[in-house]
Write an enzyme that holds these catalytic residues in place. Structure first.
Site, mmCIF file in Angstrom:
data_model
loop_
_atom_site.group_PDB
_atom_site.id
_atom_site.type_symbol
_atom_site.label_atom_id
_atom_site.label_comp_id
_atom_site.label_asym_id
_atom_site.label_seq_id
_atom_site.Cartn_x
_atom_site.Cartn_y
_atom_site.Cartn_z
ATOM 1 N N HIS A 168 3.602 8.040 7.866
ATOM 2 C CA HIS A 168 2.861 7.534 6.737
ATOM 3 C C HIS A 168 1.719 8.333 6.436
ATOM 4 O O HIS A 168 0.721 8.180 5.441
ATOM 5 C CB HIS A 168 2.618 6.052 6.485
ATOM 6 C CG HIS A 168 1.427 5.569 7.054
ATOM 7 N ND1 HIS A 168 0.869 5.790 8.172
ATOM 8 C CD2 HIS A 168 0.350 4.947 6.487
ATOM 9 C CE1 HIS A 168 -0.115 5.362 8.617
ATOM 10 N NE2 HIS A 168 -0.471 4.747 7.345
ATOM 11 N N GLY A 219 -3.010 13.329 4.354
ATOM 12 C CA GLY A 219 -3.598 13.713 5.812
ATOM 13 C C GLY A 219 -4.926 13.049 5.578
ATOM 14 O O GLY A 219 -5.167 12.249 4.696
ATOM 15 N N HIS A 267 -3.612 6.869 -3.512
ATOM 16 C CA HIS A 267 -3.209 6.084 -2.478
ATOM 17 C C HIS A 267 -3.883 4.880 -2.508
ATOM 18 O O HIS A 267 -5.315 4.551 -2.506
ATOM 19 C CB HIS A 267 -3.565 6.861 -1.115
ATOM 20 C CG HIS A 267 -3.502 5.899 0.195
ATOM 21 N ND1 HIS A 267 -4.352 6.032 1.088
ATOM 22 C CD2 HIS A 267 -2.535 5.109 0.403
ATOM 23 C CE1 HIS A 267 -4.403 5.052 2.038
ATOM 24 N NE2 HIS A 267 -2.857 4.413 1.790
ATOM 25 N N MET A 323 -9.012 13.556 4.396
ATOM 26 C CA MET A 323 -9.654 14.291 3.246
ATOM 27 C C MET A 323 -10.083 15.876 3.193
ATOM 28 O O MET A 323 -10.032 16.466 2.389
ATOM 29 C CB MET A 323 -10.650 13.274 2.529
ATOM 30 C CG MET A 323 -11.793 13.341 3.322
ATOM 31 S SD MET A 323 -12.947 12.290 2.701
ATOM 32 C CE MET A 323 -14.013 11.559 4.248
ATOM 33 N N LYS A 333 -13.121 8.564 -3.633
ATOM 34 C CA LYS A 333 -13.053 7.358 -2.599
ATOM 35 C C LYS A 333 -13.872 6.113 -3.358
ATOM 36 O O LYS A 333 -14.927 6.599 -3.714
ATOM 37 C CB LYS A 333 -13.570 7.884 -1.121
ATOM 38 C CG LYS A 333 -12.359 8.850 -0.771
ATOM 39 C CD LYS A 333 -12.686 8.860 0.848
ATOM 40 C CE LYS A 333 -12.079 8.082 1.846
ATOM 41 N NZ LYS A 333 -10.580 8.092 1.869
ATOM 42 N N CYS A 391 0.714 -1.245 0.005
ATOM 43 C CA CYS A 391 0.046 0.120 -0.158
ATOM 44 C C CYS A 391 0.826 1.261 0.010
ATOM 45 O O CYS A 391 1.986 1.328 0.619
ATOM 46 C CB CYS A 391 -0.777 -0.191 1.205
ATOM 47 S SG CYS A 391 -2.093 1.319 1.279
ATOM 48 N N HIS A 397 4.158 2.218 1.865
ATOM 49 C CA HIS A 397 4.383 2.238 3.343
ATOM 50 C C HIS A 397 3.865 1.059 4.016
ATOM 51 O O HIS A 397 3.676 1.065 5.320
ATOM 52 C CB HIS A 397 3.649 3.624 3.946
ATOM 53 C CG HIS A 397 2.067 3.624 3.240
ATOM 54 N ND1 HIS A 397 1.659 4.934 2.817
ATOM 55 C CD2 HIS A 397 0.963 2.923 3.430
ATOM 56 C CE1 HIS A 397 0.267 4.704 2.799
ATOM 57 N NE2 HIS A 397 -0.126 3.743 2.824
ATOM 58 N N ASN A 398 3.834 -0.032 3.342
ATOM 59 C CA ASN A 398 3.578 -1.390 3.916
ATOM 60 C C ASN A 398 4.497 -2.303 3.306
ATOM 61 O O ASN A 398 4.111 -2.973 2.021
ATOM 62 C CB ASN A 398 2.073 -1.785 3.599
ATOM 63 C CG ASN A 398 1.026 -1.439 4.582
ATOM 64 O OD1 ASN A 398 1.316 -0.575 5.546
ATOM 65 N ND2 ASN A 398 -0.108 -1.851 4.524
#
Lengths: 135, 483
Positions: free
Chosen positions: B406, B381, B237, B383, B482, B101, B331-332
């Site tokens: 992250h 950050g 993301h 939304m 989203k 991710c 970030h994973n």
């Protein structure tokens, strides 16, 4: 906890407390609780059925495998559980007939069923556990 | 229950839980936080999970906790642990189900004034072009053979098939492809799930945002990244979708047996692991690399369709609508890296779960344009607030295995967020603030409400104050997509 499951607080993911008078009811309630979290809507129409046979080394691993199977079928073959009839269930194996309806929409995703501090506790009142889902 | 008095403050933004705190700990836990974020971390099970993680065999240094930490499962989100190579462990649960991710940032040369009339149309076009939602399929259906190529080539597959430019790959962590990926280590079920999901966003906290560069703190670095005040940027993301989730699930299940075989005792079954040099450890790493490469390719294909959306809406209105890659970072992830510990170079597997690699200036794996600056660190950050662009520093190499935060980090449960926030009200509120929202689920939107997150600016002040990152720019959302 009228339905046999309730959502409990978890900062980032989803967590369910699930109860059942026996292992079969616990597993059934866990499956319906998971579907409830996802907000699944289904087609009106005839019910379909598949058989599920699973083995695992202990009841917790069996519960994870069972829920993963149902989750996979929601996402991949668009099948939402309507009823579950266990022909047998023990601490390391189960055999069940799963009745389902085709999925129309899934509101929210579950990425995975976790083993996080998963423990199925047995008492005079039956079985209870807490399951954390990665979302 | 961990109390503040159990912690020792070792610098302004760093706190320690010593190994003596619990007899099964193998290394200390170090928490990067200010007093308020520390209270937040102690408010859920994050720190307990970090202490459990400190029992993993073969760890070196400390288990590190970033200021955006929150409770996860097994390993906390915002946690970092390094295990000695080759006899230390690798733990799928300490990397997470959504392998790789991560975040991609694209810069534009479009001033806000030029695009403002088209933002609503752009939101629609991005929502249509970039498939989102639960289990959704993308524009590409891969054959099994082609999926194996994606596993091995990562974003390079996208370059071969016209979804990427060379510049995109140069500005991606590991140029978008980890070595050592072996599709033979991936289950049939994972392959099935991966075939149709390339180029999809998914749901949950994944998003595409169009943002405005609001503040610049480092002119030189911002110029190198193509970020200019008042101009737009796009942030993506997401991760490895059902493909990565399945790989992690498969190996967490398989490793339940491996821990017994290797006589590893753990306080939480989600932390199951295997030695890096074991058959099981090597197979997981090979499968994890496949998922990581899939995720690099996934964000690349999404970037292609984001470009298509910009082209569709802005052709004839804006002369240069293109999106220029700033960077793409995971970030994973679990990665084999070399770090200096007690003056000696050591080879370690760094597990970052909800933590970003943040390598400092001079790192050879960076493109020329960033080598003297440090690696871009992308920190989305919530939304309704802001996202940050940072740089890795020499301090991050010394203090945190080249890692930083992250995101903002959740502080409110999803259950509480749903209780307190109505998705439709939130959407209305954000739109009144000029943020265009497209979301598949109003309930899902409520769970992601800005108030469910920590103050991202506060998180940034901690990582900058601690010296593990440096500020470049602050971005504000204008369009949020989203699933």
């Amino acid at each position: 906890m009228e339905q046999g499951y309730e959502e409990i607080e978890h900062t980032a993911d989803w967590s369910l407390r699930v109860k059942g008078q026996d292992l079969g009811e616990l597993f059934r309630n866990a499956a319906f609780g998971m579907a409830g979290l996802m907000g699944i809507s289904t087609e009106n129409g005839p019910l379909h059925m598949y058989r599920l046979e699973l083995k695992a080394e202990d009841p917790e691993a069996l519960l994870v495998a069972f829920l993963e199977e149902i989750l996979y079928r929601v996402e991949f073959t668009a099948e939402s559980v309507e009823d579950i009839n266990f022909s047998s269930i023990s601490t390391n194996a189960l055999s069940a007939a799963i009745t389902y309806l085709p999925v129309v929409e899934v509101e929210k995703a579950i990425k995975a069923v976790t083993f996080h501090l998963l423990e199925i506790l047995e008492s005079e009142r039956g079985f209870e556990t807490v399951i954390v889902f990665d979302v | 229950m961990i109390r503040k008095q159990d912690l020792k403050q070792i610098s302004a933004f760093r706190w320690e839980i010593p190994v003596s705190f619990r007899k099964d700990m193998r290394v200390p836990v170090h928490i990067f936080a200010d007093p308020e974020l520390l209270e937040a971390a102690l408010g859920d099970k994050s720190i307990e999970q970090a202490i459990n993680s400190a029992t993993l065999p073969g760890l070196v240094g400390q288990v590190l906790v970033m200021p955006d930490v929150h409770q996860g499962y097994g390993f906390p989100i915002g946690g970092i642990a390094a295990s000695r190579y080759p006899d230390g462990i690798i733990s799928p649960g300490a990397i997470g189900y959504d392998i790789n991710c991560g975040v991609r940032l694209l810069a534009t040369r479009i001033p806000y004034e030029k695009i403002e009339p088209y933002l609503d149309e752009l939101a629609d076009s991005l929502y249509q072009n970039c498939p989102s939602g639960v289990g959704v399929s993308g524009h590409i259906l891969l054959s099994k053979q082609e999926l194996k190529r994606v596993c091995r080539e990562g974003a390079g597959w996208a370059l071969k098939h016209g979804y990427a430019s060379r510049n995109d790959l140069d500005r991606t962590e590991e140029t978008g492809c980890l070595a050592g990926a072996d599709p033979e280590a991936v289950s049939e079920r994972a392959m099935q799930r991966g075939r149709s999901q390339l180029g999809t966003l998914g749901a949950g906290n994944h998003f595409i945002e169009v943002e405005i560069v609001e503040q610049v703190f480092d002119e030189k670095a911002a110029a190198a990244m193509g970020l200019r005040i008042g101009q737009l940027a796009v942030q993506i993301h997401c991760g490895s979708r059902g493909f990565g989730h399945q790989i992690c699930s498969d190996y967490v299940r398989e490793f339940q047996e491996a821990v017994r075989r290797y006589n590893i005792h753990l306080p939480d079954r989600e932390l199951v692991c295997a030695p890096l040099n074991s058959v099981e450890g090597e197979r997981y790493l090979a499968a994890m690399n496949c998922a990581a490469n899939y995720a690099f390719c996934n964000r690349q294909v999404l970037a292609h369709y984001a470009r298509k959306a910009f082209e569709e809406v802005l052709t004839g209105h804006v002369s240069d609508w293109d999106l220029y890659q700033v960077y793409d970072i995971a970030h994973n992830m679990g990665k084999l890296e070399t770090h200096v510990l007690a003056g000696k170079e050591v080879r370690v597997c760094v597990h970052r779960k909800g933590a970003t690699r943040a390598f400092g200036p001079g790192f050879k794996g960076l493109p020329d344009v960033y080598r003297s600056l440090g690696q871009p660190v992308l920190v989305p950050g919530s939304m309704g607030t802001a996202s940050w662009v940072l740089l890795g520093t020499e301090g991050s190499m010394r203090q945190s295995f080249g890692s930083s935060c992250h995101g903002a980090g959740r502080v409110m449960s999803r259950k509480q967020a749903k209780r307190e926030v109505r998705g439709s009200d939130l959407r209305q509120h954000l739109e009144a603030e000029g943020i265009h929202i497209r979301a598949g689920s109003m309930s899902g939107l409520a769970e992601e409400a800005p108030r469910a997150y920590k103050d991202v600016d506060r998180v940034i002040e901690v990582v900058v104050g601690a010296g593990i990152a440096a500020k470049v720019a602050r971005l504000k959302p204008l369009v949020v997509i989203k699933g």
